[in-house]
Design an enzyme around this catalytic site. Structure first.
Site, PDB file in Angstrom:
ATOM      1  N   LYS A  47       1.360   0.973   3.488  1.00  0.00           N
ATOM      2  CA  LYS A  47       0.034   1.605   3.496  1.00  0.00           C
ATOM      3  C   LYS A  47      -0.128   2.482   4.728  1.00  0.00           C
ATOM      4  O   LYS A  47      -0.654   3.591   4.653  1.00  0.00           O
ATOM      5  CB  LYS A  47      -1.048   0.515   3.559  1.00  0.00           C
ATOM      6  N   THR A  98     -11.653 -10.007   0.981  1.00  0.00           N
ATOM      7  CA  THR A  98     -12.023 -11.416   0.777  1.00  0.00           C
ATOM      8  C   THR A  98     -11.831 -11.728  -0.710  1.00  0.00           C
ATOM      9  O   THR A  98     -12.793 -11.877  -1.456  1.00  0.00           O
ATOM     10  CB  THR A  98     -13.494 -11.682   1.172  1.00  0.00           C
ATOM     11  N   GLU A 162     -21.224  -3.146   2.850  1.00  0.00           N
ATOM     12  CA  GLU A 162     -20.894  -1.844   2.276  1.00  0.00           C
ATOM     13  C   GLU A 162     -21.128  -1.913   0.768  1.00  0.00           C
ATOM     14  O   GLU A 162     -20.731  -2.880   0.133  1.00  0.00           O
ATOM     15  CB  GLU A 162     -19.410  -1.566   2.574  1.00  0.00           C
ATOM     16  N   ASN A 222     -24.583  -7.592  -5.985  1.00  0.00           N
ATOM     17  CA  ASN A 222     -23.527  -7.638  -6.994  1.00  0.00           C
ATOM     18  C   ASN A 222     -23.840  -8.647  -8.100  1.00  0.00           C
ATOM     19  O   ASN A 222     -23.533  -8.415  -9.273  1.00  0.00           O
ATOM     20  CB  ASN A 222     -22.176  -7.923  -6.350  1.00  0.00           C
ATOM     21  N   LEU A 264     -26.820  -0.803 -17.963  1.00  0.00           N
ATOM     22  CA  LEU A 264     -27.092  -1.480 -19.234  1.00  0.00           C
ATOM     23  C   LEU A 264     -26.142  -0.950 -20.295  1.00  0.00           C
ATOM     24  O   LEU A 264     -26.490  -0.917 -21.470  1.00  0.00           O
ATOM     25  CB  LEU A 264     -28.542  -1.232 -19.666  1.00  0.00           C
ATOM     26  N   CYS A 274     -14.620  -6.560  -7.211  1.00  0.00           N
ATOM     27  CA  CYS A 274     -15.862  -7.047  -6.587  1.00  0.00           C
ATOM     28  C   CYS A 274     -16.708  -7.944  -7.485  1.00  0.00           C
ATOM     29  O   CYS A 274     -16.852  -9.132  -7.199  1.00  0.00           O
ATOM     30  CB  CYS A 274     -16.704  -5.870  -6.110  1.00  0.00           C
ATOM     31  N   LYS A 336     -12.414   0.738 -14.459  1.00  0.00           N
ATOM     32  CA  LYS A 336     -13.436   1.773 -14.669  1.00  0.00           C
ATOM     33  C   LYS A 336     -12.763   3.124 -14.517  1.00  0.00           C
ATOM     34  O   LYS A 336     -11.659   3.208 -13.953  1.00  0.00           O
ATOM     35  CB  LYS A 336     -14.589   1.605 -13.677  1.00  0.00           C
ATOM     36  N   ARG A 343      -7.459  -4.579 -10.922  1.00  0.00           N
ATOM     37  CA  ARG A 343      -7.880  -5.950 -10.637  1.00  0.00           C
ATOM     38  C   ARG A 343      -8.931  -6.400 -11.653  1.00  0.00           C
ATOM     39  O   ARG A 343      -9.926  -5.728 -11.871  1.00  0.00           O
ATOM     40  CB  ARG A 343      -8.458  -6.058  -9.211  1.00  0.00           C
TER      41      ARG A 343
HETATM   42  C1  UDX Z   1     -19.364  -2.681  -7.471  1.00  0.00           C
HETATM   43  C2  UDX Z   1     -20.789  -2.380  -6.979  1.00  0.00           C
HETATM   44  O1  UDX Z   1     -21.425  -1.466  -7.884  1.00  0.00           O
HETATM   45  C3  UDX Z   1     -20.744  -1.787  -5.580  1.00  0.00           C
HETATM   46  O2  UDX Z   1     -22.051  -1.572  -5.097  1.00  0.00           O
HETATM   47  C4  UDX Z   1     -19.993  -2.750  -4.675  1.00  0.00           C
HETATM   48  O3  UDX Z   1     -19.884  -2.218  -3.366  1.00  0.00           O
HETATM   49  C5  UDX Z   1     -18.608  -3.071  -5.222  1.00  0.00           C
HETATM   50  O4  UDX Z   1     -18.718  -3.556  -6.567  1.00  0.00           O
HETATM   51  P1  UDX Z   1     -17.351  -1.189  -8.432  1.00  0.00           P
HETATM   52  O5  UDX Z   1     -16.556  -2.449  -8.463  1.00  0.00           O
HETATM   53  O6  UDX Z   1     -16.738   0.072  -7.914  1.00  0.00           O
HETATM   54  O7  UDX Z   1     -18.684  -1.428  -7.562  1.00  0.00           O
HETATM   55  O8  UDX Z   1     -17.790  -0.906  -9.926  1.00  0.00           O
HETATM   56  P2  UDX Z   1     -19.153  -0.707 -10.738  1.00  0.00           P
HETATM   57  O9  UDX Z   1     -19.476   0.726 -10.875  1.00  0.00           O
HETATM   58  O10 UDX Z   1     -20.219  -1.586 -10.201  1.00  0.00           O
HETATM   59  O11 UDX Z   1     -18.697  -1.244 -12.161  1.00  0.00           O
HETATM   60  C6  UDX Z   1     -18.207  -2.565 -12.285  1.00  0.00           C
HETATM   61  C7  UDX Z   1     -17.754  -2.850 -13.671  1.00  0.00           C
HETATM   62  O12 UDX Z   1     -18.863  -2.953 -14.542  1.00  0.00           O
HETATM   63  C8  UDX Z   1     -16.823  -1.799 -14.299  1.00  0.00           C
HETATM   64  O13 UDX Z   1     -15.793  -2.498 -14.979  1.00  0.00           O
HETATM   65  C9  UDX Z   1     -17.729  -1.054 -15.269  1.00  0.00           C
HETATM   66  O14 UDX Z   1     -17.012  -0.520 -16.352  1.00  0.00           O
HETATM   67  C10 UDX Z   1     -18.666  -2.167 -15.711  1.00  0.00           C
HETATM   68  N1  UDX Z   1     -19.981  -1.708 -16.168  1.00  0.00           N
HETATM   69  C11 UDX Z   1     -20.788  -1.019 -15.324  1.00  0.00           C
HETATM   70  C12 UDX Z   1     -20.397  -2.027 -17.459  1.00  0.00           C
HETATM   71  O15 UDX Z   1     -19.679  -2.662 -18.235  1.00  0.00           O
HETATM   72  N2  UDX Z   1     -21.647  -1.631 -17.851  1.00  0.00           N
HETATM   73  C13 UDX Z   1     -22.483  -0.938 -17.025  1.00  0.00           C
HETATM   74  O16 UDX Z   1     -23.602  -0.637 -17.452  1.00  0.00           O
HETATM   75  C14 UDX Z   1     -22.040  -0.625 -15.730  1.00  0.00           C
END
Ligand code: UDX
Length: 450
Positions: A47, A98, A162, A222, A264, A274, A336, A343
């Site tokens: 890294k 973590t 964060e 979260n 939603l 996360c 996503k 992960r």
């Molecule tokens: C999340 C939190 O949003 C962020 O604030 C935190 O710092 C880290 O964790 P992230 O893991 O990048 O961020 O993804 P996020 O955009 O929250 O989406 C999480 C998952 O939920 C994805 O798999 C996404 O596809 C899914 N999702 C999201 C849904 O299934 N439906 C939704 O309406 C929104």
């Protein structure tokens, strides 16, 4: 609690950022973009070398350009451990991971503790340490005690969670909805305020809290987001057996401002580094604190989320019968879009389960195929969309990449005999796909086909 809207003089501060994974690498680049002098510390040689040569070890839109930019200014340097150079920093950000602990739901805090212990002997007396990692409530108090013991001073520790999302990480870091800091003294707050001055001067709310609240804010946020997604996916389960449509339902309830229309989106649910581990870690910590029942509902949130994956496997079986030898194409494998993070990816788990039951699974993903090759080489990979779809008995949309929403169903239909698609993210234009002869199965929707 103090909510402040600050106007602060922008001064360049020397900072170290410890742990250069998703959070740390983004934060280090963001700090350099704000004009600070940044020393990034990362023990993993792979890294470290990548970052030094301007290459990000993960996919994040816009971040590689920003890294190249700040490397050119000389505002950022990277090293493997603390040194005389990093010891002169006024502020040290701890950004190590973590993850979920092996064999348990709890968060693994040993990396954070190790980072704090390694940092303690190198602290100037007035330096501030800011924890950014997501930790179980109470961790900061323990870290402060341990660091103070090693350093022989009362260490200025703050908790500064964060909230960045993958895919929009840099933008989220430079223009966050709010900055939260949990602090034990005013000096630490002043240093944090100085480092975030350019962001605070945009009118960003600055919340000064006690330390346990600041730790909790992140897991609570979260947990709430995960609950929102599982709520709509629970409605999807009901919709599926009652002829209702969970997508329209989400739209209809979302017009109520108290509910809101964000987070939603019904589909195969949440994954990533996360939300899943944070709700599990939260339950484990609440249990330790004797209030497990307060957040027991998160067990259901987790279970509803995982049932969506079962649902897709069941739908695949009902379409294909015996899966052995059947060709399934998975469109998108990251948790996503705009990320190559696998992960706890729902699409990946579904693909692996179908594969285990004998299906020949071919995966297409705009950026995640090399990450997939490392993680699970048993799944087939196709670099081109048409190549992936050709000859498939079933197509499943697992990640809502723009490319799939815009794909031409006529063209894709010409490549297969059985035109069946499971839309795991509810993003396909159903009328258009049906007009091209596809049977469209969408989660949470009772779609009439042909
Ligand atoms: C999340 C939190 O949003 C962020 O604030 C935190 O710092 C880290 O964790 P992230 O893991 O990048 O961020 O993804 P996020 O955009 O929250 O989406 C999480 C998952 O939920 C994805 O798999 C996404 O596809 C899914 N999702 C999201 C849904 O299934 N439906 C939704 O309406 C929104």
């Amino acid at each position: 609690m103090l909510i402040r809207f600050c106007s602060v003089d922008s001064v360049s501060v020397k900072v170290s950022v410890i742990g250069l994974g998703y959070l740390g690498a983004t934060h280090a680049v963001a700090m350099a973009e704000l004009g600070h002098e940044v020393v990034g510390i990362e023990p993993d040689p792979k890294k470290l070398e990548a970052l030094k040569s301007g290459v990000l070890p993960f996919h994040e839109p816009g971040l590689d350009e920003a890294l190249t930019r700040v490397l050119k200014t000389g505002k950022i340097t990277f090293q493997s451990e603390h040194s005389e150079n990093s010891a002169t920093a006024d502020l040290h950000f701890i950004c190590v991971g973590t993850p979920q602990r092996q064999g348990s739901d709890a968060a693994e805090t040993s990396y954070v503790m190790a980072a704090a212990k390694a940092l303690a002997p190198h602290l100037k007396p007035d330096a501030v340490v800011a924890g950014k990692s997501t930790v179980p409530v109470g961790t900061a108090t323990e870290l402060q005690r341990v660091m103070s013991e090693i350093a022989g001073i009362d260490v200025n520790l703050v908790w500064n969670p964060e909230f960045l999302r993958e895919g929009t990480a840099l933008e989220d870091s430079l223009r966050p909805d709010r900055i939260v800091v949990g602090a034990w003294n005013e000096h630490s707050v002043e240093v944090i305020k100085t480092v975030y001055a350019p962001i605070l001067n945009l009118g960003t709310p600055f919340l000064v809290l006690d330390v346990p609240t600041a730790e909790l804010v992140k897991v609570a946020a979260n947990a709430f987001l995960a609950t929102k997604i599982s709520f709509i996916n629970a409605m999807a389960e009901v919709a599926e057996v009652s002829g209702a449509d969970a997508v329209s339902l989400a739209k209809a309830i979302g017009y109520d401002e108290r509910i809101g229309n964000k987070f939603l989106r019904t589909g195969i649910g949440f994954g990533g580094g996360c939300l899943p581990k944070d709700i599990r870690g939260f339950m484990a910590r609440a249990e330790e604190l004797g209030v497990g029942s307060a957040v027991e509902f998160l067990k259901d949130v987790d279970a509803i989320n995982l049932r969506r994956r079962d649902r897709v496997v069941a739908l695949a079986k009902s379409e294909l019968g015996d899966l052995r030898g059947k060709r399934v194409t998975m469109l998108g494998i990251s948790f996503k879009p705009d990320s190559d993070d696998l992960r706890d990816s729902p699409a990946l788990e579904i693909a692996q389960r179908l594969r285990r039951e004998g299906a020949e699974v071919t995966v297409h993903d705009p950026v995640s195929l090399s990450a997939l090759a490392e993680k699970d080489p048993s799944l087939g990979r196709a670099a081109e969309l048409v190549e992936a779809v050709r000859g498939a008995d079933l197509v499943i949309l697992g990640t809502e990449w723009k490319q799939y929403k815009e794909a031409d169903p006529e063209l894709l239909g010409s490549l297969v005999e059985t035109k069946t698609v499971i839309d795991g993210r509810n993003v396909l234009d159903v009328d258009r796909w049906q007009a091209a002869g596809w049977k469209v199965i969408a989660l949470g929707r009772s779609i009439r086909n042909g």
